[in-house]
Design a protein around this motif. Structure first.
Motif, PDB file in Angstrom:
ATOM      1  N   GLU A  49     -43.171  -9.749  -9.484  1.00 54.53           N
ATOM      2  CA  GLU A  49     -43.170  -9.723 -10.948  1.00 54.53           C
ATOM      3  C   GLU A  49     -44.075  -8.598 -11.435  1.00 54.53           C
ATOM      4  O   GLU A  49     -45.237  -8.489 -11.036  1.00 54.53           O
ATOM      5  CB  GLU A  49     -43.683 -11.059 -11.503  1.00 54.53           C
ATOM      6  N   LEU A  50     -43.537  -7.758 -12.307  1.00 51.49           N
ATOM      7  CA  LEU A  50     -44.310  -6.691 -12.939  1.00 51.49           C
ATOM      8  C   LEU A  50     -44.032  -6.723 -14.433  1.00 51.49           C
ATOM      9  O   LEU A  50     -42.925  -7.078 -14.856  1.00 51.49           O
ATOM     10  CB  LEU A  50     -43.915  -5.322 -12.384  1.00 51.49           C
ATOM     11  N   ASP A  51     -45.038  -6.369 -15.223  1.00 49.52           N
ATOM     12  CA  ASP A  51     -44.763  -6.285 -16.657  1.00 49.52           C
ATOM     13  C   ASP A  51     -45.183  -4.928 -17.193  1.00 49.52           C
ATOM     14  O   ASP A  51     -45.916  -4.171 -16.556  1.00 49.52           O
ATOM     15  CB  ASP A  51     -45.430  -7.427 -17.432  1.00 49.52           C
ATOM     16  N   LYS A  52     -44.683  -4.615 -18.367  1.00 53.56           N
ATOM     17  CA  LYS A  52     -44.909  -3.308 -18.973  1.00 53.56           C
ATOM     18  C   LYS A  52     -44.864  -3.481 -20.489  1.00 53.56           C
ATOM     19  O   LYS A  52     -43.939  -4.090 -21.027  1.00 53.56           O
ATOM     20  CB  LYS A  52     -43.826  -2.332 -18.512  1.00 53.56           C
ATOM     21  N   LEU A  53     -45.882  -2.954 -21.172  1.00 49.82           N
ATOM     22  CA  LEU A  53     -45.881  -2.981 -22.635  1.00 49.82           C
ATOM     23  C   LEU A  53     -45.215  -1.716 -23.123  1.00 49.82           C
ATOM     24  O   LEU A  53     -45.632  -0.603 -22.804  1.00 49.82           O
ATOM     25  CB  LEU A  53     -47.322  -3.064 -23.154  1.00 49.82           C
ATOM     26  N   MET A  54     -44.133  -1.881 -23.887  1.00 46.05           N
ATOM     27  CA  MET A  54     -43.366  -0.733 -24.356  1.00 46.05           C
ATOM     28  C   MET A  54     -43.022  -0.933 -25.824  1.00 46.05           C
ATOM     29  O   MET A  54     -42.291  -1.861 -26.173  1.00 46.05           O
ATOM     30  CB  MET A  54     -42.091  -0.572 -23.515  1.00 46.05           C
ATOM     31  N   GLU A  55     -43.578  -0.082 -26.676  1.00 46.81           N
ATOM     32  CA  GLU A  55     -43.331  -0.144 -28.114  1.00 46.81           C
ATOM     33  C   GLU A  55     -43.623  -1.530 -28.677  1.00 46.81           C
ATOM     34  O   GLU A  55     -42.867  -2.063 -29.494  1.00 46.81           O
ATOM     35  CB  GLU A  55     -41.893   0.275 -28.429  1.00 46.81           C
ATOM     36  N   GLY A  56     -44.705  -2.133 -28.210  1.00 49.39           N
ATOM     37  CA  GLY A  56     -45.114  -3.438 -28.724  1.00 49.39           C
ATOM     38  C   GLY A  56     -44.442  -4.613 -28.065  1.00 49.39           C
ATOM     39  O   GLY A  56     -44.816  -5.757 -28.300  1.00 49.39           O
ATOM     40  N   ASP A  57     -43.433  -4.364 -27.235  1.00 45.93           N
ATOM     41  CA  ASP A  57     -42.735  -5.437 -26.529  1.00 45.93           C
ATOM     42  C   ASP A  57     -43.273  -5.561 -25.112  1.00 45.93           C
ATOM     43  O   ASP A  57     -43.490  -4.552 -24.433  1.00 45.93           O
ATOM     44  CB  ASP A  57     -41.223  -5.165 -26.447  1.00 45.93           C
ATOM     45  N   ARG A  58     -43.450  -6.791 -24.656  1.00 45.06           N
ATOM     46  CA  ARG A  58     -43.828  -7.012 -23.260  1.00 45.06           C
ATOM     47  C   ARG A  58     -42.551  -7.210 -22.457  1.00 45.06           C
ATOM     48  O   ARG A  58     -41.844  -8.190 -22.620  1.00 45.06           O
ATOM     49  CB  ARG A  58     -44.731  -8.242 -23.132  1.00 45.06           C
ATOM     50  N   LEU A  59     -42.276  -6.249 -21.594  1.00 47.32           N
ATOM     51  CA  LEU A  59     -41.095  -6.320 -20.743  1.00 47.32           C
ATOM     52  C   LEU A  59     -41.496  -6.913 -19.401  1.00 47.32           C
ATOM     53  O   LEU A  59     -42.507  -6.518 -18.815  1.00 47.32           O
ATOM     54  CB  LEU A  59     -40.498  -4.930 -20.525  1.00 47.32           C
ATOM     55  N   LEU A  60     -40.704  -7.856 -18.923  1.00 45.77           N
ATOM     56  CA  LEU A  60     -40.975  -8.479 -17.625  1.00 45.77           C
ATOM     57  C   LEU A  60     -39.922  -8.025 -16.624  1.00 45.77           C
ATOM     58  O   LEU A  60     -38.724  -8.170 -16.868  1.00 45.77           O
ATOM     59  CB  LEU A  60     -40.950 -10.003 -17.741  1.00 45.77           C
ATOM     60  N   PHE A  61     -40.385  -7.475 -15.500  1.00 52.02           N
ATOM     61  CA  PHE A  61     -39.495  -7.013 -14.434  1.00 52.02           C
ATOM     62  C   PHE A  61     -39.643  -7.949 -13.232  1.00 52.02           C
ATOM     63  O   PHE A  61     -40.747  -8.139 -12.723  1.00 52.02           O
ATOM     64  CB  PHE A  61     -39.848  -5.585 -14.012  1.00 52.02           C
ATOM     65  N   SER A  62     -38.544  -8.538 -12.794  1.00 49.56           N
ATOM     66  CA  SER A  62     -38.518  -9.380 -11.596  1.00 49.56           C
ATOM     67  C   SER A  62     -37.754  -8.618 -10.516  1.00 49.56           C
ATOM     68  O   SER A  62     -36.528  -8.502 -10.585  1.00 49.56           O
ATOM     69  CB  SER A  62     -37.843 -10.721 -11.885  1.00 49.56           C
ATOM     70  N   LEU A  63     -38.468  -8.080  -9.554  1.00 47.39           N
ATOM     71  CA  LEU A  63     -37.883  -7.206  -8.546  1.00 47.39           C
ATOM     72  C   LEU A  63     -37.582  -7.972  -7.264  1.00 47.39           C
ATOM     73  O   LEU A  63     -38.458  -8.643  -6.714  1.00 47.39           O
ATOM     74  CB  LEU A  63     -38.839  -6.066  -8.207  1.00 47.39           C
ATOM     75  N   LEU A  64     -36.339  -7.892  -6.822  1.00 47.53           N
ATOM     76  CA  LEU A  64     -35.961  -8.467  -5.541  1.00 47.53           C
ATOM     77  C   LEU A  64     -36.399  -7.509  -4.435  1.00 47.53           C
ATOM     78  O   LEU A  64     -36.014  -6.337  -4.446  1.00 47.53           O
ATOM     79  CB  LEU A  64     -34.451  -8.693  -5.484  1.00 47.53           C
TER      80      LEU A  64
END
Length: 250
Positions: A49-64
């Motif tokens: 699990e990785l997250d990234k703040l982009m333009e005020g949105d918290r994006l969550l990345f779930s990498l297989l």
């Protein structure tokens, strides 16, 4: 010792796989430590699990993660962002698409595939289509646009923005590269600074203000363009409005 070497090798495989998707520029510092923590987890998870703040949105990345498969150690990932009313947009990516392009897709922007080949302009544009009323899951759909002249057609649209200074060839190339990736270049026009985004479905650009509020969906719309850029037009329209006769105050 052998276990440490194996763990280090596994981390290296994952790092190289993420590098190919552009993780260094997108996620920034600290990712190597997260990878090391992942491969040393005694539970041996297969999703990172990785997250990234982009333009005020918290994006969550779930990498297989499949570090045993050196040819394709990160075969897929899921990116999601929150929407109003507790809804969520989720996009499943199972190609070699970069994290940055997936993030722009989940923001609703069009992006172009294979756009970094020197001297070529791939006309394949894609956009995410979401079922926000139901599961929130999205699919990537192909958009047929900019087929004829490609890059030249995009550059011709810059002329409609009445730019403050004529950009050189390198600046135009940079704008096209950003648009192809789903980004919104900030342009300095004679009427102020505006963001633009690619709208390949209608073979045009959209114009946004400095706060990224949409002003003109289609930059080719001459009437809307004049209304936004030309204050004389605005004044003429105000003069056409019926005047309300004021009564004298008692």
């Amino acid at each position: 010792m052998e276990k440490a070497m194996k763990t280090s090798e596994e981390a290296g495989i994952i790092e190289r796989a993420l590098e190919e998707r552009g993780y260094s520029a997108f996620f920034g510092e600290g990712l190597k430590e997260q990878i090391a923590s992942f491969v040393n987890d005694p539970k041996k998870p297969n999703v990172m699990e990785l997250d990234k703040l982009m333009e005020g949105d918290r994006l969550l990345f779930s990498l297989l993660i499949r570090s045993f498969d050196q040819a394709n150690p990160v075969p897929a990932f899921l990116v999601s962002r929150g929407l109003p009313d507790g809804k969520k947009a989720e996009l499943f990516i199972h190609s070699v698409m970069s994290f940055a392009k997936a993030a722009n897709l989940v923001h609703g922007r069009a992006v172009q595939l294979n756009s970094n080949r020197i001297g070529e302009f791939d006309p394949i544009w894609v956009r995410a289509r979401f079922n926000v009323d139901g599961s929130g899951s999205g699919e990537v759909v192909r958009v047929n646009a900019y087929q004829m002249e490609g890059k030249r057609e995009l550059k011709n649209l810059f002329k409609l923005l009445e730019l403050e200074n004529e950009p050189n060839i390198f600046t135009k190339e940079l704008w096209v590269m950003k648009l192809a990736g789903g980004d919104m270049p900030l342009l300095n026009t004679r009427f102020g600074k505006f963001y633009i985004s690619a709208e390949p479905e209608i073979n045009s650009l959209s114009l946004w203000d400095k706060d990224k509020n949409l002003l003109i969906p289609d930059i080719k719309d001459e009437k809307e363009r004049k209304k936004t850029f030309n204050t004389d037009i605005q004044s003429e329209e105000e003069l056409k409005q019926p005047k309300v006769k004021r009564t004298a105050k008692l």
